[in-house]
Structure formats: C-alpha cells, structure tokens
Design a protein around this motif. Structure first.
Motif: not given
Ligand SMILES: [Zn+2]
Length: 138
Positions: A102-119
């Motif tokens: 899983t790739l984790y990153f922060k939303c540019k709009g509000c800073g909420q932690e988001l995740s997407v599956p890798r690959g």
C-alpha cells in the motif's frame, strides 16, 4: 512442584479478588518507571531513581487498589489524553506493516491520510473528506 504452582496461582487469584488489576495507565506507568530505572543506572543520572520509584509505587498502588471506580476514572482520563498520540502510533505501525502493498500519502487539499494499493498503475484518487482529486502513480 506442579501442585505448588497451582496453589500459588489460586492464592494470587484470591488476593486479586475485588482489586483493580493492571490497566493501560498502570502498564504505561510501569514502562515509564523501568525507563527511569534504566536511566538511573547511567553515570550522572542517579536522580532518575526517584521518579522510577514513584512511578512503580503508583502503578502498584493502582493495580492493588480496591477503589475500582476511581481507578477507572483515572484510566479513562489517561486514555482520553493520549488518544491522538496512540492513534498516530497505530497508523504508523499499520503503514509500516503494509509498506510493500500500500502507498500512503496526504491529501493536498485537507491533509487527510489516503492510501492506494501499490502496482496498479496511475490512479485517480478522490479524497473522501474534501473531494479533492489527486492523480497518483502507485
Ligand atoms: Zn482532502
């Protein structure tokens, strides 16, 4: 020997009857006390033996206390006060465990932690909190 251990176990269970037992606050006090104890052994850090003694004594008092309602209130206040750092720690642990899938990153709009599956190639992610759209290479 086994009979002796079983009798000891029964005696301990009897002694703990009606008492609070260990909870999150007591466990944290014990860990903090042990950290102070280890620090106190280091050169010029002898003063740490006093907070170590106080923390461990308070943890023991809480564990064997019969005033369960008061100890419950203390534990709840402790859990409320430490909710944010505990949540951050649990998220950090989850990120570390799933770092390969899983790739984790922060939303540019509000800073909420988001995740997407890798690959999975390039993904379009819409923040569930503020609806900001992000294109992310996974
Ligand atoms: Zn957002």
């Amino acid at each position: 020997m086994k009979g002796f251990l079983e009798r000891m176990q029964w005696k301990m269970a009897g002694a703990m009857q009606g008492r609070r037992g260990a909870d999150s606050l007591s466990n944290t006090l014990v860990v903090a006390g042990i950290v102070c104890l280890v620090l106190s052994v280091l050169p010029h850090m002898g003063l740490f033996s006093w907070p170590a003694l106080a923390l461990l004594a308070y943890a023991l008092f809480r564990t064997y206390s019969k005033n369960i309602a008061a100890r419950d209130r203390e534990n709840e206040a402790f859990l409320r006060a430490t909710e944010k750092p505990r949540r951050a720690l649990s998220i950090g642990r989850k990120k570390w465990e799933n770092r390969e899938t899983t790739l984790y990153f922060k939303c540019k709009g509000c800073g909420q932690e988001l995740s997407v599956p890798r690959g999975k190639g390039t993904l379009r992610v819409v923040c569930p909190k503020c609806k900001t759209e992000t294109v992310k290479k996974s």
